[in-house]
Design a protein around this motif. Structure first.
Motif, PDB file in Angstrom:
ATOM      1  N   ARG A 216      -1.112   7.162 -10.599  1.00 15.91           N
ATOM      2  CA  ARG A 216      -1.078   8.324 -11.501  1.00 15.91           C
ATOM      3  C   ARG A 216      -0.001   8.170 -12.551  1.00 15.91           C
ATOM      4  O   ARG A 216      -0.186   8.531 -13.720  1.00 15.91           O
ATOM      5  N   ARG A 217       1.170   7.662 -12.144  1.00 18.17           N
ATOM      6  CA  ARG A 217       2.272   7.480 -13.082  1.00 18.17           C
ATOM      7  C   ARG A 217       1.878   6.505 -14.202  1.00 18.17           C
ATOM      8  O   ARG A 217       2.147   6.761 -15.381  1.00 18.17           O
TER       9      ARG A 217
ATOM     10  N   THR B  30       0.805  -1.224   0.000  1.00 16.19           N
ATOM     11  CA  THR B  30       0.000   0.000   0.000  1.00 16.19           C
ATOM     12  C   THR B  30       0.838   1.274   0.000  1.00 16.19           C
ATOM     13  O   THR B  30       0.279   2.359  -0.023  1.00 16.19           O
ATOM     14  N   PHE B  31       2.155   1.159   0.012  1.00 17.37           N
ATOM     15  CA  PHE B  31       3.031   2.331   0.051  1.00 17.37           C
ATOM     16  C   PHE B  31       2.935   3.095  -1.254  1.00 17.37           C
ATOM     17  O   PHE B  31       3.125   2.552  -2.333  1.00 17.37           O
ATOM     18  N   ASN B  32       2.608   4.373  -1.188  1.00 17.59           N
ATOM     19  CA  ASN B  32       2.637   5.288  -2.318  1.00 17.59           C
ATOM     20  C   ASN B  32       1.764   4.800  -3.474  1.00 17.59           C
ATOM     21  O   ASN B  32       2.140   4.896  -4.639  1.00 17.59           O
ATOM     22  N   VAL B  33       0.598   4.245  -3.176  1.00 15.68           N
ATOM     23  CA  VAL B  33      -0.280   3.678  -4.197  1.00 15.68           C
ATOM     24  C   VAL B  33      -0.785   4.744  -5.146  1.00 15.68           C
ATOM     25  O   VAL B  33      -0.804   4.535  -6.363  1.00 15.68           O
ATOM     26  N   GLU B  34      -1.202   5.866  -4.626  1.00 13.80           N
ATOM     27  CA  GLU B  34      -1.797   6.906  -5.468  1.00 13.80           C
ATOM     28  C   GLU B  34      -0.808   7.438  -6.492  1.00 13.80           C
ATOM     29  O   GLU B  34      -1.142   7.578  -7.673  1.00 13.80           O
ATOM     30  N   SER B  35       0.414   7.703  -6.078  1.00 14.43           N
ATOM     31  CA  SER B  35       1.380   8.252  -7.036  1.00 14.43           C
ATOM     32  C   SER B  35       1.773   7.193  -8.072  1.00 14.43           C
ATOM     33  O   SER B  35       1.967   7.519  -9.248  1.00 14.43           O
ATOM     34  N   ARG B  36       1.860   5.944  -7.664  1.00 15.37           N
ATOM     35  CA  ARG B  36       2.181   4.895  -8.644  1.00 15.37           C
ATOM     36  C   ARG B  36       1.052   4.739  -9.653  1.00 15.37           C
ATOM     37  O   ARG B  36       1.274   4.560 -10.852  1.00 15.37           O
TER      38      ARG B  36
END
Length: 190
Positions: free
Chosen positions: A36-37, A28-34
């Motif tokens: 979006r990328r 679940t670490f940094n899911v949103e930014s991954r």
């Protein structure tokens, strides 16, 4: 083989639970930014389609529509001149050489009922016997071979004599043997 103590088992369970928590954190670490990328990446362009596979362009052309719906008089006259006459050869029934197909209605006989009542098989085709009957006739023949001969069994159960002879020769019912109490102590503790 050593047994693990209760504390060691508890510690093992705690370590397993901690490992599960640890993997969940990384997942679940940094899911949103991954996400979006991945979404912002440029998608590969698909290969161009063959011109013949574009039906929507062909549907708009009036020339194609006219060619599809135009009647060709030459082909129509050829089609009118075709006359098909079909005759099937007469159906021959193959003679099986004396073979008879099995009847759906086999002759059945009532069984000599066993001690199970409702669970027992009630009807058996002639020439066959149920498990209870087989055990009964084998036991009767074993106990009284002069009375329960192969001929009597064949008549009683509607069987062929050679099958009964084979049954009596190759199938032997179990015998229960009780050993005296003295032999039970054959294995002595040392």
């Amino acid at each position: 083989m050593r047994r693990r103590s209760a504390q060691a088992r508890c510690a093992g369970r705690a370590a397993a639970a901690m490992g599960g928590r640890l993997t969940r954190v990384f997942r679940t670490f940094n899911v949103e930014s991954r996400a979006r990328r991945e979404i912002s990446k440029e998608k590969p362009t698909p290969a161009p389609r063959h011109p013949g596979s574009r039906l929507d362009e062909l549907a708009g052309r009036s020339e194609t529509q006219e060619e599809i719906f135009r009647k060709d008089d030459r082909l129509l006259t050829f089609l009118k001149g075709v006359y098909v006459e079909s005759r099937d050869p007469p159906v021959r029934v193959k003679d099986g050489g004396g073979e008879h197909l099995p009847c759906k209605q086999e002759e059945k006989r009532l069984t000599k009922l066993g001690h199970l009542g409702d669970v027992d098989v009630k009807k058996v085709p002639k020439g066959k016997i149920s498990i209870v009957e087989a055990l009964t006739l084998l036991n009767n023949h074993k106990l009284h071979p002069q009375i329960w001969t192969a001929e009597k069994i064949a008549v009683e159960y509607s069987l062929e004599l050679k099958e009964v002879n084979s049954l009596l020769e190759f199938f032997i019912p179990f015998t229960v043997q009780e050993f005296p109490k003295e032999t039970k102590k054959a294995i002595k503790p040392t």
